[in-house]
Design a protein around this motif. Structure first.
Motif, PDB file in Angstrom:
ATOM      1  N   LEU A  97      -9.947  31.875  42.361  1.00 40.88           N
ATOM      2  CA  LEU A  97     -10.225  31.271  43.666  1.00 40.88           C
ATOM      3  C   LEU A  97     -10.710  32.321  44.654  1.00 40.88           C
ATOM      4  O   LEU A  97     -11.664  32.082  45.413  1.00 40.88           O
ATOM      5  CB  LEU A  97      -8.968  30.583  44.199  1.00 40.88           C
ATOM      6  CG  LEU A  97      -8.568  29.273  43.526  1.00 40.88           C
ATOM      7  CD1 LEU A  97      -7.186  28.837  43.987  1.00 40.88           C
ATOM      8  CD2 LEU A  97      -9.589  28.177  43.826  1.00 40.88           C
ATOM      9  N   GLN A  98     -10.065  33.479  44.657  1.00 40.52           N
ATOM     10  CA  GLN A  98     -10.496  34.559  45.551  1.00 40.52           C
ATOM     11  C   GLN A  98     -11.940  34.953  45.260  1.00 40.52           C
ATOM     12  O   GLN A  98     -12.735  35.159  46.198  1.00 40.52           O
ATOM     13  CB  GLN A  98      -9.590  35.782  45.377  1.00 40.52           C
ATOM     14  CG  GLN A  98      -8.194  35.621  45.936  1.00 40.52           C
ATOM     15  CD  GLN A  98      -7.357  36.863  45.667  1.00 40.52           C
ATOM     16  OE1 GLN A  98      -6.476  36.865  44.824  1.00 40.52           O
ATOM     17  NE2 GLN A  98      -7.652  37.931  46.385  1.00 40.52           N
ATOM     18  N   ASP A  99     -12.283  35.078  43.977  1.00 37.65           N
ATOM     19  CA  ASP A  99     -13.648  35.459  43.607  1.00 37.65           C
ATOM     20  C   ASP A  99     -14.656  34.426  44.096  1.00 37.65           C
ATOM     21  O   ASP A  99     -15.736  34.783  44.599  1.00 37.65           O
ATOM     22  CB  ASP A  99     -13.758  35.618  42.088  1.00 37.65           C
ATOM     23  CG  ASP A  99     -13.000  36.831  41.569  1.00 37.65           C
ATOM     24  OD1 ASP A  99     -12.698  37.732  42.385  1.00 37.65           O
ATOM     25  OD2 ASP A  99     -12.716  36.882  40.349  1.00 37.65           O
ATOM     26  N   ARG A 100     -14.328  33.141  43.944  1.00 30.96           N
ATOM     27  CA  ARG A 100     -15.238  32.091  44.393  1.00 30.96           C
ATOM     28  C   ARG A 100     -15.421  32.136  45.907  1.00 30.96           C
ATOM     29  O   ARG A 100     -16.539  32.012  46.418  1.00 30.96           O
ATOM     30  CB  ARG A 100     -14.699  30.718  43.970  1.00 30.96           C
ATOM     31  CG  ARG A 100     -14.758  30.471  42.464  1.00 30.96           C
ATOM     32  CD  ARG A 100     -13.974  29.227  42.068  1.00 30.96           C
ATOM     33  NE  ARG A 100     -14.528  28.014  42.676  1.00 30.96           N
ATOM     34  CZ  ARG A 100     -13.946  26.821  42.590  1.00 30.96           C
ATOM     35  NH1 ARG A 100     -12.786  26.687  41.926  1.00 30.96           N
ATOM     36  NH2 ARG A 100     -14.497  25.765  43.156  1.00 30.96           N
ATOM     37  N   ILE A 101     -14.314  32.334  46.617  1.00 29.28           N
ATOM     38  CA  ILE A 101     -14.376  32.389  48.079  1.00 29.28           C
ATOM     39  C   ILE A 101     -15.153  33.622  48.534  1.00 29.28           C
ATOM     40  O   ILE A 101     -15.973  33.547  49.456  1.00 29.28           O
ATOM     41  CB  ILE A 101     -12.947  32.387  48.668  1.00 29.28           C
ATOM     42  CG1 ILE A 101     -12.277  31.040  48.395  1.00 29.28           C
ATOM     43  CG2 ILE A 101     -12.970  32.680  50.169  1.00 29.28           C
ATOM     44  CD1 ILE A 101     -10.777  31.040  48.577  1.00 29.28           C
ATOM     45  N   ASN A 102     -14.937  34.750  47.872  1.00 32.68           N
ATOM     46  CA  ASN A 102     -15.637  35.981  48.244  1.00 32.68           C
ATOM     47  C   ASN A 102     -17.148  35.865  48.038  1.00 32.68           C
ATOM     48  O   ASN A 102     -17.925  36.557  48.706  1.00 32.68           O
ATOM     49  CB  ASN A 102     -15.097  37.171  47.448  1.00 32.68           C
ATOM     50  CG  ASN A 102     -13.788  37.700  48.014  1.00 32.68           C
ATOM     51  OD1 ASN A 102     -13.433  37.397  49.147  1.00 32.68           O
ATOM     52  ND2 ASN A 102     -13.081  38.496  47.230  1.00 32.68           N
ATOM     53  N   LYS A 103     -17.546  34.984  47.134  1.00 29.63           N
ATOM     54  CA  LYS A 103     -18.972  34.772  46.898  1.00 29.63           C
ATOM     55  C   LYS A 103     -19.568  33.749  47.862  1.00 29.63           C
ATOM     56  O   LYS A 103     -20.755  33.424  47.776  1.00 29.63           O
ATOM     57  CB  LYS A 103     -19.201  34.318  45.453  1.00 29.63           C
ATOM     58  CG  LYS A 103     -18.894  35.410  44.434  1.00 29.63           C
ATOM     59  CD  LYS A 103     -18.987  34.878  43.007  1.00 29.63           C
ATOM     60  CE  LYS A 103     -18.623  35.956  41.999  1.00 29.63           C
ATOM     61  NZ  LYS A 103     -18.597  35.449  40.600  1.00 29.63           N
ATOM     62  N   GLY A 104     -18.743  33.249  48.772  1.00 30.76           N
ATOM     63  CA  GLY A 104     -19.242  32.336  49.790  1.00 30.76           C
ATOM     64  C   GLY A 104     -19.004  30.876  49.491  1.00 30.76           C
ATOM     65  O   GLY A 104     -19.426  30.006  50.262  1.00 30.76           O
ATOM     66  N   GLU A 105     -18.306  30.573  48.411  1.00 32.56           N
ATOM     67  CA  GLU A 105     -18.050  29.179  48.046  1.00 32.56           C
ATOM     68  C   GLU A 105     -16.868  28.626  48.843  1.00 32.56           C
ATOM     69  O   GLU A 105     -15.874  29.320  49.058  1.00 32.56           O
ATOM     70  CB  GLU A 105     -17.743  29.074  46.549  1.00 32.56           C
ATOM     71  CG  GLU A 105     -17.540  27.652  46.055  1.00 32.56           C
ATOM     72  CD  GLU A 105     -17.291  27.581  44.558  1.00 32.56           C
ATOM     73  OE1 GLU A 105     -16.828  26.516  44.106  1.00 32.56           O
ATOM     74  OE2 GLU A 105     -17.550  28.572  43.847  1.00 32.56           O
ATOM     75  N   LYS A 106     -16.981  27.413  49.294  1.00 38.05           N
ATOM     76  CA  LYS A 106     -15.884  26.733  49.973  1.00 38.05           C
ATOM     77  C   LYS A 106     -15.157  25.851  48.963  1.00 38.05           C
ATOM     78  O   LYS A 106     -15.763  24.979  48.344  1.00 38.05           O
ATOM     79  CB  LYS A 106     -16.396  25.888  51.141  1.00 38.05           C
ATOM     80  CG  LYS A 106     -15.275  25.241  51.940  1.00 38.05           C
ATOM     81  CD  LYS A 106     -15.793  24.522  53.174  1.00 38.05           C
ATOM     82  CE  LYS A 106     -14.645  23.901  53.965  1.00 38.05           C
ATOM     83  NZ  LYS A 106     -15.120  23.213  55.196  1.00 38.05           N
ATOM     84  N   ILE A 107     -13.869  26.095  48.802  1.00 38.65           N
ATOM     85  CA  ILE A 107     -13.093  25.337  47.829  1.00 38.65           C
ATOM     86  C   ILE A 107     -12.743  23.965  48.403  1.00 38.65           C
ATOM     87  O   ILE A 107     -12.232  23.872  49.515  1.00 38.65           O
ATOM     88  CB  ILE A 107     -11.790  26.084  47.456  1.00 38.65           C
ATOM     89  CG1 ILE A 107     -12.084  27.532  47.044  1.00 38.65           C
ATOM     90  CG2 ILE A 107     -11.051  25.333  46.356  1.00 38.65           C
ATOM     91  CD1 ILE A 107     -12.980  27.672  45.841  1.00 38.65           C
ATOM     92  N   ASP A 108     -13.036  22.942  47.642  1.00 45.25           N
ATOM     93  CA  ASP A 108     -12.683  21.580  48.052  1.00 45.25           C
ATOM     94  C   ASP A 108     -11.340  21.224  47.395  1.00 45.25           C
ATOM     95  O   ASP A 108     -11.290  20.814  46.235  1.00 45.25           O
ATOM     96  CB  ASP A 108     -13.769  20.596  47.600  1.00 45.25           C
ATOM     97  CG  ASP A 108     -13.557  19.197  48.171  1.00 45.25           C
ATOM     98  OD1 ASP A 108     -12.407  18.879  48.564  1.00 45.25           O
ATOM     99  OD2 ASP A 108     -14.524  18.415  48.213  1.00 45.25           O
ATOM    100  N   PHE A 109     -10.271  21.395  48.150  1.00 43.52           N
ATOM    101  CA  PHE A 109      -8.929  21.191  47.592  1.00 43.52           C
ATOM    102  C   PHE A 109      -8.608  19.716  47.342  1.00 43.52           C
ATOM    103  O   PHE A 109      -7.596  19.404  46.734  1.00 43.52           O
ATOM    104  CB  PHE A 109      -7.873  21.798  48.523  1.00 43.52           C
ATOM    105  CG  PHE A 109      -7.838  23.301  48.485  1.00 43.52           C
ATOM    106  CD1 PHE A 109      -7.228  23.971  47.437  1.00 43.52           C
ATOM    107  CD2 PHE A 109      -8.436  24.055  49.485  1.00 43.52           C
ATOM    108  CE1 PHE A 109      -7.190  25.354  47.379  1.00 43.52           C
ATOM    109  CE2 PHE A 109      -8.415  25.433  49.449  1.00 43.52           C
ATOM    110  CZ  PHE A 109      -7.792  26.099  48.394  1.00 43.52           C
ATOM    111  N   GLU A 110      -9.473  18.835  47.822  1.00 48.36           N
ATOM    112  CA  GLU A 110      -9.238  17.404  47.592  1.00 48.36           C
ATOM    113  C   GLU A 110     -10.052  16.861  46.432  1.00 48.36           C
ATOM    114  O   GLU A 110      -9.583  15.985  45.698  1.00 48.36           O
ATOM    115  CB  GLU A 110      -9.544  16.616  48.872  1.00 48.36           C
ATOM    116  CG  GLU A 110      -8.592  16.934  50.018  1.00 48.36           C
ATOM    117  CD  GLU A 110      -8.814  16.030  51.216  1.00 48.36           C
ATOM    118  OE1 GLU A 110      -8.715  14.808  51.041  1.00 48.36           O
ATOM    119  OE2 GLU A 110      -9.085  16.552  52.314  1.00 48.36           O
TER     120      GLU A 110
END
Length: 245
Positions: A97-110
């Motif tokens: 998750l950290q890697d995805r966020i660091n690459k600019g991706e917004k996690i959709d927790f829903e």
């Protein structure tokens, strides 16, 4: 497993270990990674593993976007989750998750496939990410520079403690003050639901005290832990008087 990985697994800011042990641990890390390559420059979108100033200078605004997103999700879905912030999650999942966020991706927790129809796991991961964010800033939100003044609060009497805490937070850099105020306000909401989630102000201070205050440039006696937790406790229970509105 190296010490850094152990600290992440235990969800603690920094284990109270003597310098020789840390140096010995680093020697193994150095030996296993030769030839040593220079660290890569952080991506402009990076929010984990970089200083607060870096995040704000690249993302704009007063609050790191990931903190806004995590608090918004947790307020909507996790205020009644029993033991929220005291539970741990799979290290690999959090790292991904950290890697995805660091690459600019917004996690959709829903609606992310991993979380759709699984609010518990989404809330668990969001809560662990929030704790991890504060540990990854490089120094505590209360700053290394002000740690001596924070440590001195242990000598302040109970009757004067709230006023002393208020004076201390006024010393923080503006961006640190705003972020601290934001996360503490959220923690007051969590504490308001403690009859359901079992996370009282005291329980929350045990979790967040080290994550928000533990210095990264010096060894701290374990006896200071109660003082740091108590500081966080006072921030939560005296939020309205400590922070300007």
């Amino acid at each position: 497993m190296c010490i850094d990985e152990l600290e992440n697994a235990l969800s603690v800011a920094r284990l109270n270990l003597p310098s020789p042990i840390r140096d010995h641990d680093k020697s193994f890390s150095t030996q296993s990674n030769r030839p040593e390559t220079p660290p890569a420059q952080p991506l402009p979108t990076q929010q984990f593993g970089v200083p607060l100033e870096f995040i704000l200078s690249h993302c704009g605004g007063n609050i790191p976007p990931i903190v806004d997103q995590l608090i918004e999700y947790l307020e909507a879905h996790a205020l009644t989750m029993e033991g929220v912030f005291r539970k741990s999650a799979n290290i690999g999942s959090i790292k991904r998750l950290q890697d995805r966020i660091n690459k600019g991706e917004k996690i959709d927790f829903e609606n992310d496939p991993e979380y759709k129809d699984n609010e518990y796991v989404a809330s668990l991961h969001a809560s662990v990410l929030l704790k991890t964010f504060f540990r990854s800033l490089g120094e505590p939100l209360t700053t290394n520079r002000l740690y001596p003044k924070l440590a001195a609060l242990s000598e302040v009497s109970k009757t004067e403690k709230s006023a002393a805490v208020k004076e201390f937070v006024k010393l923080l850099p503006r961006e640190n003050y705003i972020l601290l105020k934001t996360v503490i306000k959220f923690l007051t909401r969590v504490a308001e639901n403690s009859k359901v989630n079992l996370m009282t102000a005291n329980n929350l201070s045990v979790v967040f005290g080290p994550n928000l205050t533990w210095p990264t440039d010096q060894e701290v006696p374990i006896s200071q832990l109660n003082n740091l937790n108590n500081f966080c406790y006072k921030l939560i229970v005296d939020y309205d008087s400590v922070f300007d509105h």
